[in-house]
Motif scaffolding. Structure first.
Motif, PDB file in Angstrom:
ATOM      1  N   LYS A  45       0.815  -1.207   0.000  1.00 31.00           N
ATOM      2  CA  LYS A  45       0.000   0.000   0.000  1.00 31.00           C
ATOM      3  C   LYS A  45       0.854   1.265   0.000  1.00 31.00           C
ATOM      4  O   LYS A  45       1.928   1.308   0.607  1.00 31.00           O
ATOM      5  N   VAL A  46       0.319   2.273  -0.663  1.00 31.59           N
ATOM      6  CA  VAL A  46       0.875   3.625  -0.600  1.00 31.59           C
ATOM      7  C   VAL A  46      -0.302   4.544  -0.303  1.00 31.59           C
ATOM      8  O   VAL A  46      -1.250   4.610  -1.077  1.00 31.59           O
ATOM      9  N   TRP A  47      -0.247   5.204   0.848  1.00 33.65           N
ATOM     10  CA  TRP A  47      -1.309   6.111   1.254  1.00 33.65           C
ATOM     11  C   TRP A  47      -0.923   7.532   0.884  1.00 33.65           C
ATOM     12  O   TRP A  47       0.238   7.917   1.032  1.00 33.65           O
ATOM     13  N   THR A  48      -1.894   8.299   0.417  1.00 31.05           N
ATOM     14  CA  THR A  48      -1.701   9.730   0.197  1.00 31.05           C
ATOM     15  C   THR A  48      -2.780  10.455   0.984  1.00 31.05           C
ATOM     16  O   THR A  48      -3.968  10.181   0.812  1.00 31.05           O
ATOM     17  N   PHE A  49      -2.329  11.348   1.840  1.00 32.91           N
ATOM     18  CA  PHE A  49      -3.246  12.137   2.660  1.00 32.91           C
ATOM     19  C   PHE A  49      -3.153  13.593   2.230  1.00 32.91           C
ATOM     20  O   PHE A  49      -2.052  14.113   2.039  1.00 32.91           O
ATOM     21  N   THR A  50      -4.315  14.224   2.081  1.00 31.34           N
ATOM     22  CA  THR A  50      -4.359  15.641   1.725  1.00 31.34           C
ATOM     23  C   THR A  50      -5.350  16.346   2.648  1.00 31.34           C
ATOM     24  O   THR A  50      -6.354  15.756   3.039  1.00 31.34           O
ATOM     25  N   PRO A  51      -5.057  17.586   2.982  1.00 32.36           N
ATOM     26  CA  PRO A  51      -6.010  18.344   3.806  1.00 32.36           C
ATOM     27  C   PRO A  51      -7.336  18.494   3.079  1.00 32.36           C
ATOM     28  O   PRO A  51      -7.382  18.592   1.852  1.00 32.36           O
ATOM     29  N   LYS A  52      -8.441  18.501   3.841  1.00 34.41           N
ATOM     30  CA  LYS A  52      -9.768  18.658   3.235  1.00 34.41           C
ATOM     31  C   LYS A  52      -9.991  20.078   2.750  1.00 34.41           C
ATOM     32  O   LYS A  52     -10.703  20.303   1.781  1.00 34.41           O
ATOM     33  N   GLN A  53      -9.395  21.037   3.417  1.00 31.42           N
ATOM     34  CA  GLN A  53      -9.475  22.433   2.978  1.00 31.42           C
ATOM     35  C   GLN A  53      -8.335  22.665   1.983  1.00 31.42           C
ATOM     36  O   GLN A  53      -7.646  21.741   1.598  1.00 31.42           O
ATOM     37  N   SER A  55      -4.867  23.164   0.432  1.00 32.70           N
ATOM     38  CA  SER A  55      -3.593  22.657   0.924  1.00 32.70           C
ATOM     39  C   SER A  55      -2.429  23.326   0.210  1.00 32.70           C
ATOM     40  O   SER A  55      -2.585  23.909  -0.850  1.00 32.70           O
ATOM     41  N   SER A  56      -1.278  23.181   0.812  1.00 31.15           N
ATOM     42  CA  SER A  56      -0.041  23.673   0.227  1.00 31.15           C
ATOM     43  C   SER A  56       0.257  22.856  -1.029  1.00 31.15           C
ATOM     44  O   SER A  56      -0.201  21.727  -1.176  1.00 31.15           O
ATOM     45  N   GLU A  85      -1.526  18.407  10.080  1.00 31.06           N
ATOM     46  CA  GLU A  85      -2.135  19.551  10.760  1.00 31.06           C
ATOM     47  C   GLU A  85      -1.223  20.779  10.751  1.00 31.06           C
ATOM     48  O   GLU A  85      -1.680  21.898  10.531  1.00 31.06           O
ATOM     49  N   LYS A  86       0.067  20.557  10.970  1.00 27.29           N
ATOM     50  CA  LYS A  86       0.987  21.687  11.140  1.00 27.29           C
ATOM     51  C   LYS A  86       1.554  22.237   9.843  1.00 27.29           C
ATOM     52  O   LYS A  86       1.961  23.387   9.790  1.00 27.29           O
ATOM     53  N   THR A  87       1.610  21.417   8.802  1.00 25.99           N
ATOM     54  CA  THR A  87       2.241  21.878   7.553  1.00 25.99           C
ATOM     55  C   THR A  87       1.245  22.191   6.455  1.00 25.99           C
ATOM     56  O   THR A  87       1.584  22.888   5.509  1.00 25.99           O
ATOM     57  N   ASN A  88       0.054  21.605   6.542  1.00 24.95           N
ATOM     58  CA  ASN A  88      -0.957  21.758   5.492  1.00 24.95           C
ATOM     59  C   ASN A  88      -0.474  21.208   4.146  1.00 24.95           C
ATOM     60  O   ASN A  88      -0.964  21.573   3.088  1.00 24.95           O
ATOM     61  N   CYS A  89       0.530  20.348   4.194  1.00 23.50           N
ATOM     62  CA  CYS A  89       1.061  19.697   2.990  1.00 23.50           C
ATOM     63  C   CYS A  89       0.314  18.383   2.761  1.00 23.50           C
ATOM     64  O   CYS A  89      -0.376  17.884   3.635  1.00 23.50           O
ATOM     65  N   SER A  90       0.492  17.827   1.598  1.00 18.82           N
ATOM     66  CA  SER A  90       0.040  16.464   1.332  1.00 18.82           C
ATOM     67  C   SER A  90       1.174  15.545   1.752  1.00 18.82           C
ATOM     68  O   SER A  90       2.343  15.921   1.699  1.00 18.82           O
ATOM     69  N   ILE A  91       0.828  14.330   2.176  1.00 13.09           N
ATOM     70  CA  ILE A  91       1.846  13.388   2.622  1.00 13.09           C
ATOM     71  C   ILE A  91       1.617  12.040   1.960  1.00 13.09           C
ATOM     72  O   ILE A  91       0.510  11.506   1.959  1.00 13.09           O
ATOM     73  N   ILE A  92       2.689  11.494   1.400  1.00 11.31           N
ATOM     74  CA  ILE A  92       2.679  10.162   0.791  1.00 11.31           C
ATOM     75  C   ILE A  92       3.390   9.226   1.765  1.00 11.31           C
ATOM     76  O   ILE A  92       4.504   9.501   2.209  1.00 11.31           O
ATOM     77  N   VAL A  93       2.727   8.111   2.107  1.00 10.76           N
ATOM     78  CA  VAL A  93       3.275   7.155   3.067  1.00 10.76           C
ATOM     79  C   VAL A  93       3.321   5.770   2.415  1.00 10.76           C
ATOM     80  O   VAL A  93       2.295   5.103   2.311  1.00 10.76           O
ATOM     81  N   PRO A  94       4.498   5.347   1.967  1.00  9.25           N
ATOM     82  CA  PRO A  94       4.591   4.006   1.368  1.00  9.25           C
ATOM     83  C   PRO A  94       4.891   2.920   2.394  1.00  9.25           C
ATOM     84  O   PRO A  94       5.596   3.153   3.369  1.00  9.25           O
ATOM     85  N   ASP A  95       4.330   1.755   2.172  1.00  8.45           N
ATOM     86  CA  ASP A  95       4.636   0.558   2.951  1.00  8.45           C
ATOM     87  C   ASP A  95       5.717  -0.187   2.167  1.00  8.45           C
ATOM     88  O   ASP A  95       5.434  -1.036   1.343  1.00  8.45           O
ATOM     89  N   TYR A  96       6.970   0.188   2.405  1.00  4.39           N
ATOM     90  CA  TYR A  96       8.064  -0.379   1.601  1.00  4.39           C
ATOM     91  C   TYR A  96       8.452  -1.783   2.079  1.00  4.39           C
ATOM     92  O   TYR A  96       8.149  -2.174   3.200  1.00  4.39           O
ATOM     93  N   HIS A 120       4.067  10.356  -8.956  1.00  7.10           N
ATOM     94  CA  HIS A 120       2.840  10.049  -8.230  1.00  7.10           C
ATOM     95  C   HIS A 120       1.684  10.852  -8.818  1.00  7.10           C
ATOM     96  O   HIS A 120       1.836  12.022  -9.123  1.00  7.10           O
ATOM     97  N   PRO A 121       0.504  10.246  -9.004  1.00  9.91           N
ATOM     98  CA  PRO A 121      -0.612  10.948  -9.647  1.00  9.91           C
ATOM     99  C   PRO A 121      -1.004  12.242  -8.944  1.00  9.91           C
ATOM    100  O   PRO A 121      -1.348  13.213  -9.585  1.00  9.91           O
ATOM    101  N   TYR A 122      -0.915  12.286  -7.614  1.00  5.58           N
ATOM    102  CA  TYR A 122      -1.300  13.509  -6.920  1.00  5.58           C
ATOM    103  C   TYR A 122      -0.346  14.642  -7.268  1.00  5.58           C
ATOM    104  O   TYR A 122      -0.752  15.767  -7.516  1.00  5.58           O
ATOM    105  N   ILE A 123       0.938  14.331  -7.301  1.00  4.33           N
ATOM    106  CA  ILE A 123       1.919  15.378  -7.598  1.00  4.33           C
ATOM    107  C   ILE A 123       1.763  15.853  -9.030  1.00  4.33           C
ATOM    108  O   ILE A 123       1.859  17.038  -9.311  1.00  4.33           O
ATOM    109  N   ASN A 124       1.490  14.934  -9.942  1.00  7.19           N
ATOM    110  CA  ASN A 124       1.304  15.345 -11.331  1.00  7.19           C
ATOM    111  C   ASN A 124       0.109  16.276 -11.485  1.00  7.19           C
ATOM    112  O   ASN A 124       0.094  17.138 -12.342  1.00  7.19           O
ATOM    113  N   ARG A 125      -0.910  16.124 -10.632  1.00  4.28           N
ATOM    114  CA  ARG A 125      -2.056  17.035 -10.677  1.00  4.28           C
ATOM    115  C   ARG A 125      -1.689  18.402 -10.121  1.00  4.28           C
ATOM    116  O   ARG A 125      -2.284  19.394 -10.478  1.00  4.28           O
ATOM    117  N   GLN A 126      -0.723  18.432  -9.207  1.00  2.00           N
ATOM    118  CA  GLN A 126      -0.386  19.672  -8.522  1.00  2.00           C
ATOM    119  C   GLN A 126       0.732  20.467  -9.202  1.00  2.00           C
ATOM    120  O   GLN A 126       0.814  21.662  -9.049  1.00  2.00           O
TER     121      GLN A 126
END
Length: 147
Positions: A45-53, A55-56, A85-96, A120-126
């Motif tokens: 799995k690779v999780w990508t988390f983004t703020p709901k409001q 984001s950076s 919460e503190k950075t308002n960035c998106s975070i990618i978390v891979p299970d390597y 990563h698809p999220y970064i390509n959108r951004q």
């Protein structure tokens, strides 16, 4: 426990495969507080988390600790939550991939081929192709040559 005692304990755990091979799942707070996208790359799995409001445009690649033997834990997810919460960035978390079934070369190949955040698809959108996003593979190459 001394360093020698800890080393022996770790060696026993590795031999008996007492480290969980599956990561701890993200906490319910993390999933409810942020947008969550899960991709499977090479059966991991690779999780990508983004703020709901809003984001950076910055993205953090969170590579958990554990010395190639210990997987993601609740503490990792708590840290990811705090970073979001503190950075308002998106975070990618891979299970390597982890030892004893993999080694650092497998992990390097995983990031190089399967989990390159620049692709990563999220970064390509951004980011457009004109952006100054870093070349992750070059960064890994530099790190591996200098260690």
């Amino acid at each position: 426990m001394t360093v020698v005692g800890k080393k022996k304990d770790i060696e026993k755990r590795i031999k008996s495969n007492r480290y969980p091979s599956e990561p701890t799942e993200p906490t319910s707070d993390l999933i409810s507080d942020f947008n969550t996208e899960i991709r499977n790359i090479n059966k991991r799995k690779v999780w990508t988390f983004t703020p709901k409001q809003s984001s950076s445009s910055k993205v953090i690649l969170y590579i958990h600790g554990g010395g190639y033997i210990s997987n993601l834990t609740k503490y990792d997810w708590d840290l990811v939550h705090e970073l979001l919460e503190k950075t308002n960035c998106s975070i990618i978390v891979p299970d390597y991939p982890l030892a004893p079934f993999s080694n650092y070369k497998d992990v390097y190949a995983y990031f190089k081929v399967r989990c390159n955040p620049v692709e990563h698809p999220y970064i390509n959108r951004q980011h457009s192709k004109k952006s100054n996003s870093f070349n992750f593979y070059s960064q890994l190459k530099f790190i591996s040559k200098n260690n």
